[in-house]
Motif scaffolding. Structure first.
Motif, PDB file in Angstrom:
ATOM      1  N   SER A   1       1.251   6.535  -6.750  1.00 61.96           N
ATOM      2  CA  SER A   1       0.091   7.388  -7.033  1.00 61.96           C
ATOM      3  C   SER A   1       0.444   8.857  -6.877  1.00 61.96           C
ATOM      4  O   SER A   1       0.029   9.694  -7.687  1.00 61.96           O
TER       5      SER A   1
ATOM      6  N   ILE B   1       0.832  -1.205   0.000  1.00 60.87           N
ATOM      7  CA  ILE B   1       0.000   0.000   0.000  1.00 60.87           C
ATOM      8  C   ILE B   1       0.865   1.254   0.000  1.00 60.87           C
ATOM      9  O   ILE B   1       0.603   2.204  -0.745  1.00 60.87           O
TER      10      ILE B   1
ATOM     11  N   GLU C   1      -4.083   6.784   4.914  1.00 64.80           N
ATOM     12  CA  GLU C   1      -3.123   7.162   5.962  1.00 64.80           C
ATOM     13  C   GLU C   1      -3.536   6.660   7.350  1.00 64.80           C
ATOM     14  O   GLU C   1      -2.715   6.061   8.049  1.00 64.80           O
TER      15      GLU C   1
ATOM     16  N   SER D   1      -6.733   9.238  -2.167  1.00 69.07           N
ATOM     17  CA  SER D   1      -6.262   7.896  -1.809  1.00 69.07           C
ATOM     18  C   SER D   1      -5.303   7.955  -0.629  1.00 69.07           C
ATOM     19  O   SER D   1      -5.392   7.160   0.307  1.00 69.07           O
ATOM     20  N   ILE D   2      -4.390   8.901  -0.683  1.00 71.78           N
ATOM     21  CA  ILE D   2      -3.453   9.065   0.441  1.00 71.78           C
ATOM     22  C   ILE D   2      -4.220   9.440   1.698  1.00 71.78           C
ATOM     23  O   ILE D   2      -3.991   8.885   2.769  1.00 71.78           O
TER      24      ILE D   2
ATOM     25  N   ARG E   1       0.958  14.523  -0.239  1.00 70.33           N
ATOM     26  CA  ARG E   1      -0.467  14.885  -0.395  1.00 70.33           C
ATOM     27  C   ARG E   1      -0.641  16.389  -0.316  1.00 70.33           C
ATOM     28  O   ARG E   1      -1.322  16.997  -1.153  1.00 70.33           O
TER      29      ARG E   1
ATOM     30  N   LEU F   1       4.329  10.617   2.981  1.00 69.91           N
ATOM     31  CA  LEU F   1       3.097  10.529   2.211  1.00 69.91           C
ATOM     32  C   LEU F   1       2.206  11.750   2.436  1.00 69.91           C
ATOM     33  O   LEU F   1       1.632  12.294   1.495  1.00 69.91           O
TER      34      LEU F   1
ATOM     35  N   LEU G   1       0.815   4.018  -2.903  1.00 69.66           N
ATOM     36  CA  LEU G   1       0.535   5.427  -2.649  1.00 69.66           C
ATOM     37  C   LEU G   1       1.675   6.314  -3.113  1.00 69.66           C
ATOM     38  O   LEU G   1       1.447   7.415  -3.630  1.00 69.66           O
TER      39      LEU G   1
ATOM     40  N   ALA H   1      -5.298  10.731  -6.500  1.00 75.94           N
ATOM     41  CA  ALA H   1      -4.065  10.470  -5.745  1.00 75.94           C
ATOM     42  C   ALA H   1      -4.157  11.094  -4.359  1.00 75.94           C
ATOM     43  O   ALA H   1      -3.832  10.454  -3.349  1.00 75.94           O
TER      44      ALA H   1
END
Length: 91
Positions: A39, A32, A68, A63-64, A88, A84, A36, A60
């Motif tokens: 992504s 995952i 998270e 999704s993050i 974002r 991450l 990410l 994207a």
């Protein structure tokens, strides 16, 4: 003939046992996190003027945002989660 097949197998694709061993070493959280990260990279490309696709960039971002907390609950390292989150925010 059997020797040729065995020699070709050792040069080419991994055996089923080798694949299973590799799967045993990888965790779902690892996959995952990598997904990410990929992504986010694609998202950055999609906000560039020459490849603009804002719905893809938003996907994207979301999704993050969605994954998270799940990753945090699973014990993923804080440093990875910060990276991450920073990706974002930058998107």
């Amino acid at each position: 003939m059997a020797d040729e097949a065995g020699a070709e197998q050792s040069k080419g694709s991994p055996t089923e046992d080798e694949l299973l061993e590799a799967l045993d070493r990888v965790g779902v959280a690892d996959v995952i996190v990598q997904a990410l990260a990929a992504s986010a990279s694609i998202g950055f490309r999609r906000v560039s003027p020459d490849a603009r696709d804002l719905p893809q960039a938003r996907l994207a971002i979301e999704s993050i945002r969605a994954l998270e907390p799940v990753l945090r609950d699973c014990g993923v390292e804080d440093a990875l989660l910060r990276d991450l989150e920073q990706a974002r925010v930058n998107l």
